[in-house]
Design a protein around this motif. Structure first.
Motif, PDB file in Angstrom:
ATOM      1  N   LYS A 113      13.754  40.933 -14.439  1.00  0.00           N
ATOM      2  CA  LYS A 113      12.362  40.535 -14.204  1.00  0.00           C
ATOM      3  C   LYS A 113      11.623  41.382 -13.172  1.00  0.00           C
ATOM      4  O   LYS A 113      10.458  41.100 -12.879  1.00  0.00           O
ATOM      5  CB  LYS A 113      12.316  39.060 -13.756  1.00  0.00           C
ATOM      6  N   THR A 114      12.280  42.384 -12.608  1.00  0.00           N
ATOM      7  CA  THR A 114      11.611  43.231 -11.624  1.00  0.00           C
ATOM      8  C   THR A 114      11.835  44.703 -11.978  1.00  0.00           C
ATOM      9  O   THR A 114      12.744  45.023 -12.755  1.00  0.00           O
ATOM     10  CB  THR A 114      12.133  42.993 -10.185  1.00  0.00           C
ATOM     11  N   GLU A 125      14.619  35.686  -1.389  1.00  0.00           N
ATOM     12  CA  GLU A 125      14.410  34.238  -1.470  1.00  0.00           C
ATOM     13  C   GLU A 125      12.990  33.913  -1.939  1.00  0.00           C
ATOM     14  O   GLU A 125      12.780  32.920  -2.646  1.00  0.00           O
ATOM     15  CB  GLU A 125      14.730  33.598  -0.130  1.00  0.00           C
ATOM     16  N   ALA A 126      12.007  34.744  -1.589  1.00  0.00           N
ATOM     17  CA  ALA A 126      10.658  34.554  -2.106  1.00  0.00           C
ATOM     18  C   ALA A 126      10.645  34.744  -3.627  1.00  0.00           C
ATOM     19  O   ALA A 126      10.000  33.986  -4.367  1.00  0.00           O
ATOM     20  CB  ALA A 126       9.697  35.538  -1.444  1.00  0.00           C
ATOM     21  N   PHE A 127      11.372  35.747  -4.103  1.00  0.00           N
ATOM     22  CA  PHE A 127      11.487  35.980  -5.540  1.00  0.00           C
ATOM     23  C   PHE A 127      12.171  34.802  -6.221  1.00  0.00           C
ATOM     24  O   PHE A 127      11.769  34.387  -7.324  1.00  0.00           O
ATOM     25  CB  PHE A 127      12.261  37.276  -5.782  1.00  0.00           C
ATOM     26  N   ARG A 129      12.045  31.698  -5.309  1.00  0.00           N
ATOM     27  CA  ARG A 129      11.055  30.617  -5.407  1.00  0.00           C
ATOM     28  C   ARG A 129      10.071  30.894  -6.548  1.00  0.00           C
ATOM     29  O   ARG A 129       9.726  29.981  -7.308  1.00  0.00           O
ATOM     30  CB  ARG A 129      10.309  30.461  -4.082  1.00  0.00           C
ATOM     31  N   GLU A 130       9.652  32.134  -6.691  1.00  0.00           N
ATOM     32  CA  GLU A 130       8.718  32.503  -7.765  1.00  0.00           C
ATOM     33  C   GLU A 130       9.329  32.225  -9.137  1.00  0.00           C
ATOM     34  O   GLU A 130       8.631  31.836 -10.070  1.00  0.00           O
ATOM     35  CB  GLU A 130       8.368  33.980  -7.661  1.00  0.00           C
ATOM     36  N   GLN A 131      10.628  32.433  -9.247  1.00  0.00           N
ATOM     37  CA  GLN A 131      11.322  32.281 -10.524  1.00  0.00           C
ATOM     38  C   GLN A 131      11.801  30.863 -10.780  1.00  0.00           C
ATOM     39  O   GLN A 131      12.372  30.575 -11.833  1.00  0.00           O
ATOM     40  CB  GLN A 131      12.507  33.247 -10.587  1.00  0.00           C
ATOM     41  N   GLY A 132      11.592  29.970  -9.818  1.00  0.00           N
ATOM     42  CA  GLY A 132      12.022  28.589  -9.981  1.00  0.00           C
ATOM     43  C   GLY A 132      13.527  28.410  -9.948  1.00  0.00           C
ATOM     44  O   GLY A 132      14.063  27.458 -10.532  1.00  0.00           O
TER      45      GLY A 132
END
Length: 316
Positions: A113-114, A125-127, A129-132
């Motif tokens: 995904k990146t 960890e931000a990623f 959260r973005e990905q659920g």
């Protein structure tokens, strides 16, 4: 040529008299994870799916140093890392995770995904959260056994193996650190497609921010068209020796068999007591090499061979 799978739960100074209450749960977990992997291969799941599935199960088991069982840093926190790769050389890695339930699945999301290969700490960890991605409070990952391990390590002023044993002052190693376990899985399907996945909590009493071999492509994890490798042991030694990539390189450039290449790297390129690995080739060969006292490991092939072991055996 048929499918094959191998997995490990860490290599290190595993005592031959390991008490049954510590040995049996680990053997049972290896057996369960092997069964899951075999069933997935029989169902014709892709090797990438298989290794992720197996490593997720190992991460969820508190008896191994990854995910739920991750050892603690010098500040009593967890910093998990993982890596996944397949024979197309697509790969993803993460480090410094404190609350992600399954680091290996986040590593796969980084891959898919990146535009990147490796994300760490706050960015990872931000990623997540973005990905659920499923997260848990850090207390979920802190077990009583690992609190005791950290206490022992601090008392001895060392970075310690993850196997809780009485620590005597005369056993402290000169460089102040020692190897620690990890979990990993490698698989190949009937078409020769390969994948490797590795996950770890690192070293007991490690400095905050330390990164080991697990998420480093070519050190703790590697796959190409020749083989897939997942390493375990003393991360610094594995990084210096580029263990996983060297196994593949010896096959690719020197024409060695998987067994020959892995044996050369483990016995000739790393110091005794530092390294273990599991690997499969595109033709379905398996090897499980280590120069430590033992390595929690398991494997199976389509022709019916199956093994679960800890200490050296003829098939290692």
């Amino acid at each position: 040529m048929g499918w094959a799978i191998a997995l490990h739960g860490g290599a290190g100074d595993i005592p031959l008299d390991l008490p049954p209450e510590r040995r049996e749960p680990r053997e049972a977990a290896l057996r369960q994870c092997l069964d899951i992997g075999v069933a997935a291969l029989k169902a014709k799941r892709a090797p990438l799916d298989v290794v992720e599935l197996v490593v997720r199960e190992l991460e969820n088991c508190p008896h191994f140093n990854a995910g739920r069982g991750s050892v603690l840093t010098s500040q009593g926190t967890v910093e998990m890392e993982a890596c996944i790769m397949d024979n197309t050389k697509k790969c993803g890695a993460v480090s410094g995770l404190t609350n992600v339930m399954n680091a290996i699945s986040l590593a796969r999301l980084v891959m898919e995904k990146t535009p990147h290969i490796y994300l760490a700490f706050e960015g990872a960890e931000a990623f997540a959260r973005e990905q659920g991605v499923e997260t848990m409070d850090q207390s979920h990952f802190i077990t009583l056994e690992n609190i005791e391990r950290l206490k022992q390590a601090k008392e001895s002023n060392r970075v310690q193996v993850d196997y809780t044993q009485p620590i005597l002052k005369e056993t402290i190693v000169a460089d102040g650190e020692s190897q620690v376990g990890t979990v990993g899985c490698v698989a190949v399907d009937v078409h020769g497609n390969l994948a490797a996945a590795t996950s770890t909590g690192g070293l007991v009493n490690k400095m905050v921010g330390r990164i080991g071999d697990t998420p480093i492509i070519g050190a703790g994890t590697y796959a190409n068209s020749f083989c897939a490798v997942s390493a375990t042991g003393k991360g610094e030694a594995i990084i210096r020796a580029t263990v996983a990539r060297d196994v593949a390189a010896l096959m690719e450039y020197k024409g060695l068999s998987l067994q020959e290449a892995a044996a050369y790297v483990v016995e000739k390129c790393t110091s005794k007591g530092t390294t273990g690995l599991v690997a499969v080739s595109c033709t379905g060969e398996i090897t499980m090499q280590f120069n430590t006292t033992g390595m929690f490991r398991a494997c199976a092939t389509e022709d019916g061979h199956s093994e679960i072991a800890i200490w050296p055996s003829l098939s290692s």
